[in-house]
Design an enzyme around this catalytic site. Sequence first.
Site, mmCIF file in Angstrom:
data_model
loop_
_atom_site.group_PDB
_atom_site.id
_atom_site.type_symbol
_atom_site.label_atom_id
_atom_site.label_comp_id
_atom_site.label_asym_id
_atom_site.label_seq_id
_atom_site.Cartn_x
_atom_site.Cartn_y
_atom_site.Cartn_z
ATOM 1 N N ASP A 47 0.953 -1.265 -0.149
ATOM 2 C CA ASP A 47 0.024 -0.247 -0.163
ATOM 3 C C ASP A 47 0.979 1.181 0.062
ATOM 4 O O ASP A 47 1.976 1.151 0.829
ATOM 5 C CB ASP A 47 -1.074 -0.079 1.226
ATOM 6 C CG ASP A 47 -2.016 1.157 1.198
ATOM 7 O OD1 ASP A 47 -3.121 0.466 0.925
ATOM 8 O OD2 ASP A 47 -1.941 2.230 1.136
ATOM 9 N N ASN A 104 -12.850 -3.249 2.739
ATOM 10 C CA ASN A 104 -13.758 -1.944 2.646
ATOM 11 C C ASN A 104 -14.661 -2.336 1.415
ATOM 12 O O ASN A 104 -14.149 -2.310 0.419
ATOM 13 C CB ASN A 104 -12.910 -0.885 2.731
ATOM 14 C CG ASN A 104 -12.263 -0.694 3.851
ATOM 15 O OD1 ASN A 104 -12.392 -0.983 5.118
ATOM 16 N ND2 ASN A 104 -11.001 0.192 3.718
ATOM 17 N N GLY A 110 -15.834 3.198 3.288
ATOM 18 C CA GLY A 110 -14.612 3.755 3.242
ATOM 19 C C GLY A 110 -13.566 3.148 2.163
ATOM 20 O O GLY A 110 -12.562 3.264 2.048
ATOM 21 N N GLN A 111 -14.328 2.569 1.322
ATOM 22 C CA GLN A 111 -13.766 2.222 -0.123
ATOM 23 C C GLN A 111 -13.510 3.287 -0.993
ATOM 24 O O GLN A 111 -14.300 4.028 -1.237
ATOM 25 C CB GLN A 111 -14.557 1.098 -0.654
ATOM 26 C CG GLN A 111 -13.880 0.475 -1.977
ATOM 27 C CD GLN A 111 -14.596 -0.458 -2.548
ATOM 28 O OE1 GLN A 111 -15.809 -0.944 -2.343
ATOM 29 N NE2 GLN A 111 -14.095 -1.244 -4.025
ATOM 30 N N HIS A 117 -10.163 -5.340 -3.476
ATOM 31 C CA HIS A 117 -8.897 -5.559 -3.099
ATOM 32 C C HIS A 117 -8.983 -5.818 -1.358
ATOM 33 O O HIS A 117 -10.026 -5.267 -0.914
ATOM 34 C CB HIS A 117 -8.054 -4.312 -3.147
ATOM 35 C CG HIS A 117 -8.522 -3.066 -2.589
ATOM 36 N ND1 HIS A 117 -9.714 -2.383 -3.322
ATOM 37 C CD2 HIS A 117 -8.520 -2.367 -1.302
ATOM 38 C CE1 HIS A 117 -10.010 -1.191 -2.394
ATOM 39 N NE2 HIS A 117 -9.341 -1.276 -1.375
ATOM 40 N N HIS A 119 -7.135 -5.923 2.226
ATOM 41 C CA HIS A 119 -5.738 -5.096 2.774
ATOM 42 C C HIS A 119 -5.267 -6.278 3.783
ATOM 43 O O HIS A 119 -5.956 -6.671 4.721
ATOM 44 C CB HIS A 119 -6.278 -4.032 3.845
ATOM 45 C CG HIS A 119 -6.764 -2.948 3.128
ATOM 46 N ND1 HIS A 119 -5.937 -1.780 2.975
ATOM 47 C CD2 HIS A 119 -8.030 -2.574 2.514
ATOM 48 C CE1 HIS A 119 -6.866 -0.833 2.448
ATOM 49 N NE2 HIS A 119 -7.970 -1.334 2.084
HETATM 50 P P1 5GP Z 1 -9.768 1.554 0.196
HETATM 51 O O1 5GP Z 1 -9.792 2.688 0.910
HETATM 52 O O2 5GP Z 1 -10.354 1.709 -1.177
HETATM 53 O O3 5GP Z 1 -10.086 0.272 1.194
HETATM 54 O O4 5GP Z 1 -8.068 1.367 -0.013
HETATM 55 C C1 5GP Z 1 -7.697 1.643 -0.928
HETATM 56 C C2 5GP Z 1 -6.067 1.599 -0.777
HETATM 57 O O5 5GP Z 1 -5.121 2.100 -1.764
HETATM 58 C C3 5GP Z 1 -5.666 2.655 0.169
HETATM 59 O O6 5GP Z 1 -5.184 2.186 1.611
HETATM 60 C C4 5GP Z 1 -4.464 3.640 -0.344
HETATM 61 O O7 5GP Z 1 -3.545 3.853 0.491
HETATM 62 C C5 5GP Z 1 -4.030 2.563 -1.495
HETATM 63 N N1 5GP Z 1 -3.708 3.278 -2.882
HETATM 64 C C6 5GP Z 1 -4.622 4.099 -3.557
HETATM 65 N N2 5GP Z 1 -3.798 4.379 -4.719
HETATM 66 C C7 5GP Z 1 -2.464 3.562 -4.540
HETATM 67 C C8 5GP Z 1 -1.722 3.595 -5.541
HETATM 68 O O8 5GP Z 1 -1.206 4.110 -6.753
HETATM 69 N N3 5GP Z 1 -0.506 2.622 -5.182
HETATM 70 C C9 5GP Z 1 -0.692 1.725 -4.245
HETATM 71 N N4 5GP Z 1 0.267 0.910 -3.984
HETATM 72 N N5 5GP Z 1 -1.751 2.020 -3.215
HETATM 73 C C10 5GP Z 1 -2.832 2.906 -3.436
#
Ligand code: 5GP
Length: 132
Positions: A47, A104, A110-111, A117, A119
């Site tokens: 991440d 999420n 929070g997505q 994906h 985490h």
């Molecule tokens: P969500 O909030 O959708 O569950 O998680 C998205 C995650 O993607 C976040 O933890 C954010 O830091 C990560 N993220 C967003 N853009 C990028 C990216 O371009 N590269 C990487 N490695 N992680 C990303």
Amino acid sequence: MSGTEGTSGATTGTGAREEGCVFCGIVGGDVPAELVASTDRVVAFRDLSPQAPLHVLVVPRAHHADVVALGAADPATLADLVATAARVAADGGCTAGEHRLVFNTGTSAGQTVHHAHGHVLAAPGASLDGHL
Ligand code: 5GP
Ligand code: ZN
């Protein structure tokens, strides 16, 4: 023919690559990321903004909006995602079979990236209290 199995549907959200999706970009190699594992179905990478000492995202190679859509459309890939997450955690120093895997699902939960994906969050040798 008007079948739904066409090869060009870049924005169907049901398996094809989605235009403008950052995780599709990582899977395709157009967006840089630190890969830690991959299979023919999923890719795992660190991440960008880690919330724990080990914070890896595991994503299907094909675009699905969230984990529920992925499970409905392609349960074998969801199973591979979960197994890959466990392998990433074990490789990262976790006790085998012990890690946090968070999905999420939906904006209000929070997505922020709408490509399914998980985490993988871990603090090998320490507590995860206070992390995501
Ligand atoms: P969500 O909030 O959708 O569950 O998680 C998205 C995650 O993607 C976040 O933890 C954010 O830091 C990560 N993220 C967003 N853009 C990028 C990216 O371009 N590269 C990487 N490695 N992680 C990303
Ligand atoms: Zn995508």
